[in-house]
Write a protein that holds these residues in place. Structure first.
Motif, PDB file in Angstrom:
ATOM      1  N   LYS A  66      59.291   1.707 -46.507  1.00  0.00           N
ATOM      2  CA  LYS A  66      58.692   2.970 -46.911  1.00  0.00           C
ATOM      3  C   LYS A  66      58.721   3.930 -45.728  1.00  0.00           C
ATOM      4  N   PRO A  67      59.015   5.203 -45.976  1.00  0.00           N
ATOM      5  CA  PRO A  67      59.063   6.156 -44.858  1.00  0.00           C
ATOM      6  C   PRO A  67      57.664   6.526 -44.381  1.00  0.00           C
ATOM      7  N   THR A  68      57.591   6.959 -43.144  1.00  0.00           N
ATOM      8  CA  THR A  68      56.346   7.463 -42.582  1.00  0.00           C
ATOM      9  C   THR A  68      56.337   8.969 -42.757  1.00  0.00           C
ATOM     10  N   TYR A  69      55.270   9.481 -43.329  1.00  0.00           N
ATOM     11  CA  TYR A  69      55.142  10.916 -43.567  1.00  0.00           C
ATOM     12  C   TYR A  69      54.286  11.542 -42.474  1.00  0.00           C
ATOM     13  N   ILE A  70      54.789  12.607 -41.885  1.00  0.00           N
ATOM     14  CA  ILE A  70      54.018  13.402 -40.936  1.00  0.00           C
ATOM     15  C   ILE A  70      53.773  14.742 -41.603  1.00  0.00           C
ATOM     16  N   SER A  71      52.520  15.046 -41.853  1.00  0.00           N
ATOM     17  CA  SER A  71      52.149  16.304 -42.485  1.00  0.00           C
ATOM     18  C   SER A  71      51.580  17.239 -41.432  1.00  0.00           C
ATOM     19  N   ILE A  72      52.167  18.405 -41.330  1.00  0.00           N
ATOM     20  CA  ILE A  72      51.658  19.418 -40.409  1.00  0.00           C
ATOM     21  C   ILE A  72      50.963  20.476 -41.260  1.00  0.00           C
ATOM     22  N   ARG A  73      49.664  20.545 -41.134  1.00  0.00           N
ATOM     23  CA  ARG A  73      48.893  21.480 -41.953  1.00  0.00           C
ATOM     24  C   ARG A  73      48.794  22.826 -41.253  1.00  0.00           C
ATOM     25  N   ASP A  74      48.447  23.841 -42.029  1.00  0.00           N
ATOM     26  CA  ASP A  74      48.402  25.196 -41.475  1.00  0.00           C
ATOM     27  C   ASP A  74      47.259  25.391 -40.483  1.00  0.00           C
ATOM     28  N   ASN A  75      46.253  24.509 -40.482  1.00  0.00           N
ATOM     29  CA  ASN A  75      45.157  24.647 -39.522  1.00  0.00           C
ATOM     30  C   ASN A  75      45.405  23.837 -38.245  1.00  0.00           C
ATOM     31  N   GLY A  76      46.597  23.214 -38.107  1.00  0.00           N
ATOM     32  CA  GLY A  76      46.940  22.512 -36.877  1.00  0.00           C
ATOM     33  C   GLY A  76      46.722  21.013 -36.928  1.00  0.00           C
ATOM     34  N   GLN A  77      46.157  20.479 -37.974  1.00  0.00           N
ATOM     35  CA  GLN A  77      45.943  19.042 -38.079  1.00  0.00           C
ATOM     36  C   GLN A  77      47.264  18.349 -38.434  1.00  0.00           C
ATOM     37  N   ILE A  78      47.441  17.153 -37.882  1.00  0.00           N
ATOM     38  CA  ILE A  78      48.654  16.372 -38.144  1.00  0.00           C
ATOM     39  C   ILE A  78      48.230  14.970 -38.581  1.00  0.00           C
ATOM     40  N   PRO A  79      47.997  14.750 -39.861  1.00  0.00           N
ATOM     41  CA  PRO A  79      47.660  13.392 -40.300  1.00  0.00           C
ATOM     42  C   PRO A  79      48.936  12.557 -40.506  1.00  0.00           C
ATOM     43  N   ILE A  80      48.910  11.333 -40.008  1.00  0.00           N
ATOM     44  CA  ILE A  80      50.013  10.387 -40.233  1.00  0.00           C
ATOM     45  C   ILE A  80      49.483   9.343 -41.199  1.00  0.00           C
ATOM     46  N   VAL A  81      49.890   9.446 -42.435  1.00  0.00           N
ATOM     47  CA  VAL A  81      49.458   8.538 -43.502  1.00  0.00           C
ATOM     48  C   VAL A  81      47.941   8.361 -43.437  1.00  0.00           C
ATOM     49  N   ASP A  82      47.245   9.427 -43.627  1.00  0.00           N
ATOM     50  CA  ASP A  82      45.780   9.481 -43.696  1.00  0.00           C
ATOM     51  C   ASP A  82      45.080   9.185 -42.368  1.00  0.00           C
ATOM     52  N   ASN A  83      45.792   9.108 -41.261  1.00  0.00           N
ATOM     53  CA  ASN A  83      45.164   8.962 -39.950  1.00  0.00           C
ATOM     54  C   ASN A  83      45.340  10.274 -39.195  1.00  0.00           C
ATOM     55  N   PRO A  84      44.272  11.025 -38.952  1.00  0.00           N
ATOM     56  CA  PRO A  84      44.431  12.307 -38.264  1.00  0.00           C
ATOM     57  C   PRO A  84      44.832  12.102 -36.801  1.00  0.00           C
ATOM     58  N   THR A  85      45.670  12.996 -36.309  1.00  0.00           N
ATOM     59  CA  THR A  85      46.114  12.967 -34.915  1.00  0.00           C
ATOM     60  C   THR A  85      46.346  14.399 -34.455  1.00  0.00           C
ATOM     61  N   THR A  86      46.669  14.565 -33.190  1.00  0.00           N
ATOM     62  CA  THR A  86      46.977  15.884 -32.636  1.00  0.00           C
ATOM     63  C   THR A  86      48.351  15.810 -31.977  1.00  0.00           C
ATOM     64  N   LEU A  87      48.838  16.948 -31.481  1.00  0.00           N
ATOM     65  CA  LEU A  87      50.148  16.960 -30.820  1.00  0.00           C
ATOM     66  C   LEU A  87      50.141  16.124 -29.545  1.00  0.00           C
ATOM     67  N   ASP A  88      48.996  16.060 -28.861  1.00  0.00           N
ATOM     68  CA  ASP A  88      48.923  15.300 -27.609  1.00  0.00           C
ATOM     69  C   ASP A  88      49.043  13.797 -27.855  1.00  0.00           C
ATOM     70  N   THR A  89      48.479  13.320 -28.934  1.00  0.00           N
ATOM     71  CA  THR A  89      48.478  11.877 -29.208  1.00  0.00           C
ATOM     72  C   THR A  89      49.498  11.472 -30.263  1.00  0.00           C
ATOM     73  N   LEU A  90      50.362  12.400 -30.669  1.00  0.00           N
ATOM     74  CA  LEU A  90      51.327  12.109 -31.740  1.00  0.00           C
ATOM     75  C   LEU A  90      52.303  11.007 -31.354  1.00  0.00           C
ATOM     76  N   ALA A  91      52.861  11.049 -30.148  1.00  0.00           N
ATOM     77  CA  ALA A  91      53.840  10.035 -29.727  1.00  0.00           C
ATOM     78  C   ALA A  91      53.213   8.652 -29.668  1.00  0.00           C
ATOM     79  N   ARG A  92      52.006   8.544 -29.144  1.00  0.00           N
ATOM     80  CA  ARG A  92      51.327   7.253 -29.046  1.00  0.00           C
ATOM     81  C   ARG A  92      50.974   6.717 -30.431  1.00  0.00           C
ATOM     82  N   ASP A  93      50.534   7.612 -31.339  1.00  0.00           N
ATOM     83  CA  ASP A  93      50.184   7.170 -32.685  1.00  0.00           C
ATOM     84  C   ASP A  93      51.425   6.716 -33.471  1.00  0.00           C
ATOM     85  N   LEU A  94      52.548   7.413 -33.270  1.00  0.00           N
ATOM     86  CA  LEU A  94      53.780   6.986 -33.942  1.00  0.00           C
ATOM     87  C   LEU A  94      54.261   5.639 -33.420  1.00  0.00           C
ATOM     88  N   ALA A  95      54.178   5.414 -32.097  1.00  0.00           N
ATOM     89  CA  ALA A  95      54.579   4.126 -31.531  1.00  0.00           C
ATOM     90  C   ALA A  95      53.687   3.006 -32.055  1.00  0.00           C
TER      91      ALA A  95
END
Length: 113
Positions: A66-95
């Motif tokens: 199954k693919p991993t979905y990264i949703s970039i919302r208009d208010n700046g939030q980036i949830p990865i499959v219902d886990n909220p993250t930010t641009l600073d922690t995006l690489a660590r959360d994806l790993a």
């Protein structure tokens, strides 16, 4: 074809100009051209050779991941499959999400508002 038959000049049955087009020779020429093209077209398509790769069936135990979905919302939030993250922690959360030695083989789909 049409013709006008007439008698005296300027009379009721006067012979006038006939402006009708005779299309019979045109139809004959078009039919001959059609036959020429029909006869000459098939030999040109028979000489084309196409090398196709052999069909390799998928292994029976291979299931598509199954693919991993990264949703970039208009208010700046980036949830990865219902886990909220930010641009600073995006690489660590994806790993952490992939947890595989080669993350380039994973499918990631990006959705944006």
């Amino acid at each position: 074809m049409a013709a006008k038959l007439g008698g005296k000049r300027g009379g009721r049955y006067a012979l006038g100009q006939n402006a009708d087009i005779n299309v019979t020779p045109f139809v004959y020429v078009m039919l001959v051209l059609l036959i020429i093209f029909m006869v000459s077209a098939p030999p040109s398509t028979l000489a084309i050779k196409i090398d196709l790769p052999p069909a390799i069936p998928n292994p029976a135990d291979a299931h598509p991941k199954k693919p991993t979905y990264i949703s970039i919302r208009d208010n700046g939030q980036i949830p990865i499959v219902d886990n909220p993250t930010t641009l600073d922690t995006l690489a660590r959360d994806l790993a952490a999400k992939f947890a595989v030695p080669d993350p380039r083989s994973q499918t990631v789909l990006i959705r944006a508002d």
